[in-house]
Scaffold this motif. Sequence first.
Motif, short mmCIF file in Angstrom:
data_model
loop_
_atom_site.label_atom_id
_atom_site.label_comp_id
_atom_site.label_asym_id
_atom_site.label_seq_id
_atom_site.Cartn_x
_atom_site.Cartn_y
_atom_site.Cartn_z
N ASN A 162 31.75 4.71 30.70
CA ASN A 162 32.20 3.97 29.52
C ASN A 162 31.40 2.69 29.26
O ASN A 162 31.92 1.72 28.71
N HIS A 163 30.16 2.68 29.71
CA HIS A 163 29.27 1.56 29.46
C HIS A 163 27.93 2.08 28.96
O HIS A 163 27.54 3.22 29.23
N LEU A 164 27.23 1.22 28.24
CA LEU A 164 25.88 1.53 27.79
C LEU A 164 24.95 1.41 29.00
O LEU A 164 24.99 0.42 29.72
N LYS A 165 24.18 2.44 29.23
CA LYS A 165 23.23 2.42 30.34
C LYS A 165 21.83 2.53 29.76
O LYS A 165 21.58 3.35 28.89
N ILE A 166 20.92 1.68 30.23
CA ILE A 166 19.54 1.66 29.76
C ILE A 166 18.64 2.10 30.90
O ILE A 166 18.75 1.61 32.03
N VAL B 195 28.13 -3.70 28.37
CA VAL B 195 28.45 -3.37 26.98
C VAL B 195 29.23 -2.06 26.96
O VAL B 195 28.78 -1.05 27.51
N ALA B 196 30.40 -2.07 26.31
CA ALA B 196 31.23 -0.87 26.22
C ALA B 196 30.52 0.18 25.36
O ALA B 196 29.85 -0.13 24.40
N SER B 197 30.70 1.44 25.74
CA SER B 197 30.09 2.54 24.99
C SER B 197 30.86 3.80 25.33
O SER B 197 31.34 3.94 26.45
N PRO B 198 31.03 4.73 24.45
CA PRO B 198 30.58 4.78 23.06
C PRO B 198 31.53 4.00 22.16
O PRO B 198 32.69 3.75 22.50
N CYS B 199 31.04 3.61 20.99
CA CYS B 199 31.84 2.88 20.00
C CYS B 199 31.97 3.76 18.77
O CYS B 199 30.99 4.33 18.32
N ALA B 200 33.14 3.77 18.22
CA ALA B 200 33.37 4.56 17.01
C ALA B 200 32.92 3.75 15.79
O ALA B 200 33.34 2.62 15.60
N GLY B 201 32.02 4.31 15.02
CA GLY B 201 31.62 3.72 13.75
C GLY B 201 30.73 2.50 13.80
O GLY B 201 30.46 1.90 12.78
N SER B 202 30.25 2.08 14.96
CA SER B 202 29.43 0.87 15.00
C SER B 202 27.98 1.15 14.63
O SER B 202 27.27 0.24 14.23
N PRO C 149 8.81 -1.47 23.42
CA PRO C 149 9.24 -1.47 22.00
C PRO C 149 10.77 -1.61 21.93
O PRO C 149 11.47 -1.30 22.88
N ARG C 150 11.26 -2.07 20.78
CA ARG C 150 12.71 -2.18 20.58
C ARG C 150 13.33 -0.79 20.57
O ARG C 150 12.83 0.12 19.93
N LEU C 151 14.43 -0.67 21.29
CA LEU C 151 15.20 0.58 21.31
C LEU C 151 16.52 0.33 20.60
O LEU C 151 17.35 -0.43 21.10
N PRO C 152 16.74 0.92 19.42
CA PRO C 152 18.02 0.73 18.73
C PRO C 152 19.16 1.33 19.57
O PRO C 152 19.06 2.47 20.04
N VAL C 153 20.22 0.55 19.78
CA VAL C 153 21.36 1.00 20.58
C VAL C 153 22.66 0.60 19.88
O VAL C 153 22.70 -0.38 19.14
N PRO C 154 23.75 1.34 20.13
CA PRO C 154 25.05 0.93 19.61
C PRO C 154 25.64 -0.14 20.53
O PRO C 154 25.67 0.02 21.75
N VAL C 155 26.10 -1.24 19.96
CA VAL C 155 26.72 -2.31 20.73
C VAL C 155 28.15 -2.46 20.24
O VAL C 155 28.37 -2.77 19.06
N CYS C 156 29.11 -2.23 21.10
CA CYS C 156 30.52 -2.37 20.74
C CYS C 156 30.89 -3.85 20.71
O CYS C 156 30.66 -4.56 21.69
N VAL C 157 31.45 -4.29 19.59
CA VAL C 157 31.84 -5.70 19.44
C VAL C 157 33.33 -5.75 19.08
O VAL C 157 33.77 -5.06 18.16
N ARG C 158 34.06 -6.55 19.83
CA ARG C 158 35.50 -6.72 19.55
C ARG C 158 35.66 -7.53 18.28
O ARG C 158 34.93 -8.49 18.04
N ILE C 159 36.65 -7.18 17.48
CA ILE C 159 36.85 -7.84 16.18
C ILE C 159 38.00 -8.84 16.22
O ILE C 159 38.14 -9.65 15.34
N ASP C 160 38.85 -8.86 17.22
CA ASP C 160 39.99 -9.75 17.21
C ASP C 160 39.64 -11.14 17.51
O ASP C 160 39.16 -12.01 17.35
#
Length: 159
Positions: A72-76, A123-130, A148-159
Amino acid sequence: MRVLARSNPHRMRRLTAVAASAVAVVALSAPVATSAPATLSAREGVPSGASLKAEALKKAPSPFLFHYTFNNHLKIGGGNFTVGGRVYLVVKLNNGTVMFSRWVTAQPHSITPGGAIYVETSVASPCAGSGKNGYARAFDRTTQTWSPRLPVPVCVRID
């Protein structure tokens, strides 16, 4: 009564000497790698040892990164870094906010070429809709090169 074959104590010594001579001939006839070109002066048109090393670094494949989700985390992960060298990994949002960073040591790996890194980020992963709202980059301190830059999904809390 049976007749036994007479042993010849010198036969083994002769056989050993012939085998050793054959090995020596093969070893001496093989081409020998020398460092003579590296010791020749620059005025003779042959690069010095330092410039040979610099040329090798220039021709080295550029580092690369890839990502996946684990635990449940982003791994690089990445490769083509200097084996045993220090690598700085950073994950940022597209606006430049740093979400994760760490120094790691590149290790040899059976599948990944060059020095490899595998880092489990916080960083939490996967994120729905991010979508891919961030990127990851890695800096090889030995060669002073960024991946080079690698585009990744980053989960961000909204509260």
